[in-house]
Design an enzyme around this catalytic site. Structure first.
Site, PDB file in Angstrom:
ATOM      1  N   ALA A  66      -1.306   5.103  -2.073  1.00 26.85           N
ATOM      2  CA  ALA A  66      -1.665   4.049  -0.466  1.00 26.85           C
ATOM      3  C   ALA A  66      -1.967   5.523   0.443  1.00 26.85           C
ATOM      4  CB  ALA A  66      -1.191   3.023  -0.078  1.00 26.85           C
ATOM      5  N   ARG A  98     -11.244   1.863  -2.609  1.00 29.73           N
ATOM      6  CA  ARG A  98     -10.396   0.525  -3.283  1.00 29.73           C
ATOM      7  C   ARG A  98      -9.873  -0.459  -1.784  1.00 29.73           C
ATOM      8  NH1 ARG A  98      -5.967   2.648  -6.894  1.00 29.73           N
ATOM      9  NH2 ARG A  98      -6.015   0.982  -7.691  1.00 29.73           N
ATOM     10  N   GLN A 210       1.266   5.252 -14.699  1.00 25.51           N
ATOM     11  CA  GLN A 210       1.206   6.311 -14.118  1.00 25.51           C
ATOM     12  C   GLN A 210       3.039   6.004 -14.056  1.00 25.51           C
ATOM     13  OE1 GLN A 210      -0.424   3.350 -13.510  1.00 25.51           O
ATOM     14  NE2 GLN A 210      -2.313   3.900 -11.482  1.00 25.51           N
ATOM     15  N   ASP A 251       0.908  -0.737  -1.061  1.00 24.51           N
ATOM     16  CA  ASP A 251      -0.450  -0.593  -1.100  1.00 24.51           C
ATOM     17  C   ASP A 251      -1.133  -1.390   0.711  1.00 24.51           C
ATOM     18  OD1 ASP A 251      -2.137   1.112  -3.234  1.00 24.51           O
ATOM     19  OD2 ASP A 251      -0.240  -0.213  -4.046  1.00 24.51           O
ATOM     20  N   ASN A 261       1.433  -4.352  -4.184  1.00 22.28           N
ATOM     21  CA  ASN A 261       1.795  -3.363  -4.938  1.00 22.28           C
ATOM     22  C   ASN A 261       1.435  -2.877  -6.140  1.00 22.28           C
ATOM     23  OD1 ASN A 261       3.627  -0.717  -4.186  1.00 22.28           O
ATOM     24  ND2 ASN A 261       4.189  -1.463  -5.957  1.00 22.28           N
ATOM     25  N   LYS A 262       1.488  -2.437  -7.393  1.00 24.92           N
ATOM     26  CA  LYS A 262       0.964  -2.534  -8.303  1.00 24.92           C
ATOM     27  C   LYS A 262       1.762  -3.437  -9.237  1.00 24.92           C
ATOM     28  CE  LYS A 262      -1.181   0.694  -9.416  1.00 24.92           C
ATOM     29  NZ  LYS A 262      -2.521   0.569  -9.787  1.00 24.92           N
TER      30      LYS A 262
END
Length: 380
Positions: A66, A98, A210, A251, A261-262
């Protein structure tokens, strides 16, 4: 247009390359990105000469995270202006690359505002104004990263006196997502340098790994004690009493304190709550979006199914017939559910750490006050 710019095998231990940098070679200004899809196998830079190339780099996760997306968006506006492209056309392309990461739109709009304010002075002055705005955002994010690291470690020491912190983290939140040393990862790195990090537990972070590819890469580069685990193994770690705190990034943070978030972050919050472990979100105030009232209002990006049905890895040849260029792990035609993010409600969040300090408990009123303080600091 994006091209490979330079590469070094990781095994040679070169100094880390910046995740993003502005460059002005004789042929014209470019934005140079460290291609995160190639890590950890090799460090390869991409050169973006126009906005479509940058948009593609954002969507393919060559550049991600982010805070860094906000910086990239601002530089993207500066790139369009410097190259003589239509900034007003470029801005929505960048913003929409995104949808969940609010920093991206923030960076784009900040650079566009600077460009418009200087438009009556001519195209060169307007382009320079956009570049100045991007560089200011880049600098501010680096400063915010250092401040978050200090505030985050102070909070850990308050919640967990005695040091020897065992921190579980998800996805990647280090220098690869920031103008500085990161968000949640920066706190762990600060603890390591202070001799207070016993173990960094690194979720692999399916489906794009990631954690395995990027967080482990950064932890190894910094000599941190770390251990990689599958996402589904986190529960056994909690049950064994091996986790002192969970630190993640964000994010987007909604006005009520809900955190996007992820994907995989929400299950960690539930586990942490059950096991009475602090669940801490570390993010700059630019990640807070007061125009998003609650978690249900956060647009969650849905990514291609082949990211789940295939496994891709740097320098591994694609299998014949693979849709996404990877190795199939599911029968042909399998449908996949692949949200890029999930949303954690505020009552599962112990604290949100920003460059202005820690907010706990997390409430809508506290978020509003935090944003008001952020505007005062920015204005001054």
């Amino acid at each position: 247009m994006a091209d490979q710019y330079a590469q070094n095998p990781v095994g040679d231990e070169p100094p880390p390359l910046p995740a993003l940098r502005w460059s002005e070679p004789p042929e014209g200004p470019v934005l140079v990105l460290l291609d995160q899809t190639r890590l950890p196998a090799e460090e390869v830079e991409l050169v973006c000469t126009d906005v479509p190339a940058l948009v593609q780099a954002i969507q393919t996760l060559a550049v991600r995270g982010a805070p860094l997306l906000g910086i990239a968006g601002a530089y993207g506006v500066a790139l369009a202006a410097a190259r003589g492209y239509d900034v007003e056309e470029a801005a929505p392309l960048l913003e929409g690359a995104r949808p969940t990461a609010v920093n991206l739109a923030y960076g784009v709009r900040r650079a566009v505002a600077a460009y418009r304010a200087a438009a009556d002075k001519g195209p060169e002055e307007a382009a320079q104004a956009a570049l100045t705005a991007a560089r200011e955002l880049h600098r501010e994010d680096a400063e915010a990263s250092a401040q978050m690291a200090g505030h985050g470690l102070a909070l850990l020491d308050e919640l967990l006196p005695g040091g020897g912190h065992r921190i579980l983290t998800h996805c990647n939140t280090g220098a690869l997502v920031s103008g500085g040393e990161g968000t949640a990862f920066a706190v762990a790195l600060h603890a390591h340098r202070a001799g207070e990090l016993r173990r960094l537990w690194v979720d692999e972070t399916r489906p794009l790994l990631q954690g395995a590819r990027l967080t482990a890469y950064e932890a190894a580069r910094n000599g941190m004690p770390y251990t990689l685990l599958t996402d589904s193994a986190a529960g056994s770690l909690f049950a064994a009493g091996e986790v002192d705190a969970v630190l993640i990034g964000a994010d987007r943070i909604a006005a009520d304190g809900s955190v996007a978030n992820k994907v995989g972050s929400y299950p960690l919050a539930v586990l942490a709550k059950y096991h009475h472990v602090p669940f801490i979100v570390v993010a700059p105030t630019t990640t807070v979006d007061l125009s998003t009232p609650d978690g249900a209002s956060i647009e969650v990006e849905q990514r291609a199914g082949h990211e789940v049905t295939e496994v891709t890895a740097p320098q591994v040849p694609a299998a014949a017939g693979a849709v996404g260029g990877g190795l199939p792990v599911a029968p042909l035609g399998t449908q996949a559910y692949n949200p890029a993010f999930d949303v954690t409600p505020p009552d599962l969040v112990t604290a949100i750490v920003t460059e202005l300090g820690a907010l706990s408990p997390v409430t809508g009123g506290g978020i509003a006050e935090l944003c008001a303080r952020s505007r005062q600091v920015t204005i001054s």
